[in-house]
Design a protein around this motif. Sequence first.
Motif, PDB file in Angstrom:
ATOM      1  N   PRO A   1      -6.209 -15.127  -0.675  1.00 15.45           N
ATOM      2  CA  PRO A   1      -7.293 -14.398  -0.717  1.00 15.45           C
ATOM      3  C   PRO A   1      -7.452 -13.347   0.567  1.00 15.45           C
ATOM      4  CG  PRO A   1      -7.961 -16.434  -0.465  1.00 15.45           C
ATOM      5  CD  PRO A   1      -6.610 -16.589  -0.626  1.00 15.45           C
ATOM      6  N   LEU A   2      -7.514 -12.228   0.669  1.00 16.62           N
ATOM      7  CA  LEU A   2      -7.552 -11.160   1.663  1.00 16.62           C
ATOM      8  C   LEU A   2      -9.287 -10.896   1.649  1.00 16.62           C
ATOM      9  CD1 LEU A   2      -4.599  -8.941   1.439  1.00 16.62           C
ATOM     10  CD2 LEU A   2      -4.952 -10.860   2.759  1.00 16.62           C
TER      11      LEU A   2
ATOM     12  N   GLY B   1      -1.420  -6.154   1.704  1.00 11.43           N
ATOM     13  CA  GLY B   1      -0.659  -6.641   0.728  1.00 11.43           C
ATOM     14  C   GLY B   1      -1.356  -7.031  -0.543  1.00 11.43           C
ATOM     15  N   ALA B   2      -2.436  -6.627  -0.608  1.00 15.16           N
ATOM     16  CA  ALA B   2      -2.955  -7.020  -2.221  1.00 15.16           C
ATOM     17  C   ALA B   2      -2.554  -6.273  -3.236  1.00 15.16           C
ATOM     18  CB  ALA B   2      -4.835  -6.635  -2.077  1.00 15.16           C
ATOM     19  N   THR B   3      -2.344  -7.125  -4.234  1.00 13.75           N
ATOM     20  CA  THR B   3      -1.840  -6.561  -5.612  1.00 13.75           C
ATOM     21  C   THR B   3      -2.827  -6.691  -6.764  1.00 13.75           C
ATOM     22  OG1 THR B   3      -0.224  -8.090  -6.061  1.00 13.75           O
ATOM     23  CG2 THR B   3       0.582  -6.183  -4.732  1.00 13.75           C
ATOM     24  N   VAL B   4      -3.701  -7.581  -6.519  1.00 15.10           N
ATOM     25  CA  VAL B   4      -4.404  -8.096  -7.779  1.00 15.10           C
ATOM     26  C   VAL B   4      -5.924  -8.277  -7.212  1.00 15.10           C
ATOM     27  CG1 VAL B   4      -4.830 -10.269  -9.056  1.00 15.10           C
ATOM     28  CG2 VAL B   4      -2.693  -9.634  -8.346  1.00 15.10           C
TER      29      VAL B   4
ATOM     30  N   PRO C   1       0.097 -11.435  -3.087  1.00 12.39           N
ATOM     31  CA  PRO C   1       0.880 -12.491  -3.526  1.00 12.39           C
ATOM     32  C   PRO C   1       1.718 -13.371  -2.242  1.00 12.39           C
ATOM     33  CG  PRO C   1       1.678 -10.340  -4.063  1.00 12.39           C
ATOM     34  CD  PRO C   1       0.514 -10.537  -3.582  1.00 12.39           C
ATOM     35  N   THR C   2       1.967 -14.647  -2.413  1.00  7.81           N
ATOM     36  CA  THR C   2       2.638 -15.113  -1.331  1.00  7.81           C
ATOM     37  C   THR C   2       3.880 -16.291  -1.872  1.00  7.81           C
ATOM     38  OG1 THR C   2       0.874 -17.076  -1.622  1.00  7.81           O
ATOM     39  CG2 THR C   2       0.534 -15.192   0.065  1.00  7.81           C
ATOM     40  N   GLY C   3       4.083 -16.041  -3.327  1.00  8.63           N
ATOM     41  CA  GLY C   3       5.112 -16.754  -3.878  1.00  8.63           C
ATOM     42  C   GLY C   3       4.995 -16.643  -5.362  1.00  8.63           C
ATOM     43  N   PRO C   4       5.777 -17.160  -6.105  1.00 11.52           N
ATOM     44  CA  PRO C   4       5.697 -17.356  -7.507  1.00 11.52           C
ATOM     45  C   PRO C   4       4.301 -17.931  -7.990  1.00 11.52           C
ATOM     46  CG  PRO C   4       7.722 -18.197  -6.928  1.00 11.52           C
ATOM     47  CD  PRO C   4       6.799 -18.048  -5.690  1.00 11.52           C
ATOM     48  N   LYS C   5       3.575 -17.281  -8.616  1.00  7.11           N
ATOM     49  CA  LYS C   5       2.110 -17.510  -9.147  1.00  7.11           C
ATOM     50  C   LYS C   5       1.327 -18.362  -8.072  1.00  7.11           C
ATOM     51  CE  LYS C   5       3.744 -18.466 -13.900  1.00  7.11           C
ATOM     52  NZ  LYS C   5       3.812 -19.152 -14.936  1.00  7.11           N
TER      53      LYS C   5
END
Length: 113
Positions: A48-49, A74-77, A40-44
């Motif tokens: 990609p990592l 930092g990946a969460t998704v 995530p880098t901000g709201p919505k």
Amino acid sequence: MSWTINFSGLSNVSYKYWNVDLARMDLLLDQPGNYAFLKPTGPKTWTPLYFGQADSLRNRLSNHERWSDAVRAGATVIVAHATQGAESVRLSEERDLIAKWNPPLNVHHRTTG
């Protein structure tokens, strides 16, 4: 809650991905597809990592060797989609996206560093 995100490749082709429920990886279909690990880098908004492709999304994503690296970065998704066609179609999409986004965990097909 299910949601989708579009990523365009260097070719300007847009690819639509859906989020993977990390708590229910067992529900992934045993089908070929492409996937990405996102930070995530901000709201919505997401960066990609890692982009990849698989003969079976269920088998590949249930114990992916780069997931722990992605989490540390930092990946969460995880997002994915079924891909119609042969492995060459999945590889072409993977290369197209890597060429544009240069995700830090991909070591092949990058256009920078």
